[in-house]
Design an enzyme around this catalytic site. Sequence first.
Site, PDB file in Angstrom:
ATOM      1  N   CYS A 106       0.898  -1.090  -0.001  1.00  0.00           N
ATOM      2  CA  CYS A 106       0.099  -0.147   0.012  1.00  0.00           C
ATOM      3  C   CYS A 106       0.950   1.183  -0.020  1.00  0.00           C
ATOM      4  CB  CYS A 106      -0.984  -0.127   1.258  1.00  0.00           C
ATOM      5  SG  CYS A 106      -2.582   0.995   0.932  1.00  0.00           S
ATOM      6  N   HIS A 162      -3.398  -5.676   1.077  1.00  0.00           N
ATOM      7  CA  HIS A 162      -3.099  -6.023   2.306  1.00  0.00           C
ATOM      8  C   HIS A 162      -2.616  -7.383   2.648  1.00  0.00           C
ATOM      9  CE1 HIS A 162      -2.546  -1.553   3.867  1.00  0.00           C
ATOM     10  NE2 HIS A 162      -3.566  -1.526   3.021  1.00  0.00           N
ATOM     11  N   GLU A 197      -1.075  -8.807   4.929  1.00  0.00           N
ATOM     12  CA  GLU A 197      -0.869  -9.060   6.392  1.00  0.00           C
ATOM     13  C   GLU A 197      -2.219  -8.968   7.079  1.00  0.00           C
ATOM     14  OE1 GLU A 197      -0.669  -6.014   5.046  1.00  0.00           O
ATOM     15  OE2 GLU A 197      -1.046  -4.244   6.174  1.00  0.00           O
TER      16      GLU A 197
END
Lengths: 115, 217
Positions: B86, B194, B196
């Site tokens: 990002c 994302h 994660e």
Amino acid sequence: MVHPGGSRGAWTLGLPRFNKPLAAQVPLFSAHVQVSLRSSVLDPAGEATRAAAARLGVDGIKTLRIGKSIHLELEAPDRATAQAQIELLSDRLLANPVIEDWSLELAETHGGPQA
Amino acid sequence: MTVGIVVFPGSNCDRDVRWALEGCLQLSTRFLWHEERDLGGIDAVVLPGGFSYGDYLRCGAIARFAPVLEAVRDFADGGGPVLGICNGFQVLTEMGLLPGALTRNQKLHFLCEPAPLEVRPGTCQWLKSYGEGEAINLPIAHGEGRYQCDADQLQQLEGEGRVVLRYGQNPNGSVGDVAGLTNPAGNVLGLMPHPERACDPATGGTDGLRLLASVLA
């Protein structure tokens, strides 16, 4: 401690400016850098603003592009140096040449004799 | 195996990345403050999401001059794995480690939603555990994720197999549906989604786990 001289120049250690005649002679240049999205790059914020203009009753706007306007003052020994410094700044920091173009207006505001 | 997580003023996914790496993968991590220059003992670097330096001027424009990124550039040039998520992807493009730029979403809205993606791993080290053309889902959360480069550049990237992640339903107007890019050597990956946030079944799937786990292999 706040510099009594106002906005221009950082507070520096040592003697004040009026005791450094050489420093006072450095010319001051005023620059205006205009950063705009390259014509091939979509400007969605500009398009949204154009749509809002029509809702306000302002019709007939064919193009509306939003850019950034940056005004700065720079001390430099001569105009060529000032120009080179601000060109570097514009190309490497103020604008991203991948998506943006920039233009520069430069003027000497006051200071020593022009080189 | 220690993963360095760069922390800029304004980063806000640094702890999420740590949670995923330590909590889900039992890796050790070290936060790298933006003024740090020593990457000794670091095996991989993650540039996390957020709003580095408030995203003033342009996303990633100020971060590019952070001292830690000089070390990260050397690390990447030496073949070290670097992942930009990002805002991290935006920083990688401003640094010039990846080409192009990330611009305002076409419809101006901040998008926070799951994104179906197609993976074309090619030589990208971070995606080696995914199949060619595999469909995955990762969350996106960005206001400025519209990938932009000129037509010749895009054609070159396509030809070199460097568009490794593509949106199934382009959410932001990116050229070529680009969601993620790798460098010629395949050790640097930048992506808007994302991974994660997709590492535990309790929080929206595990499609991102293999990406982060790839540094183990």
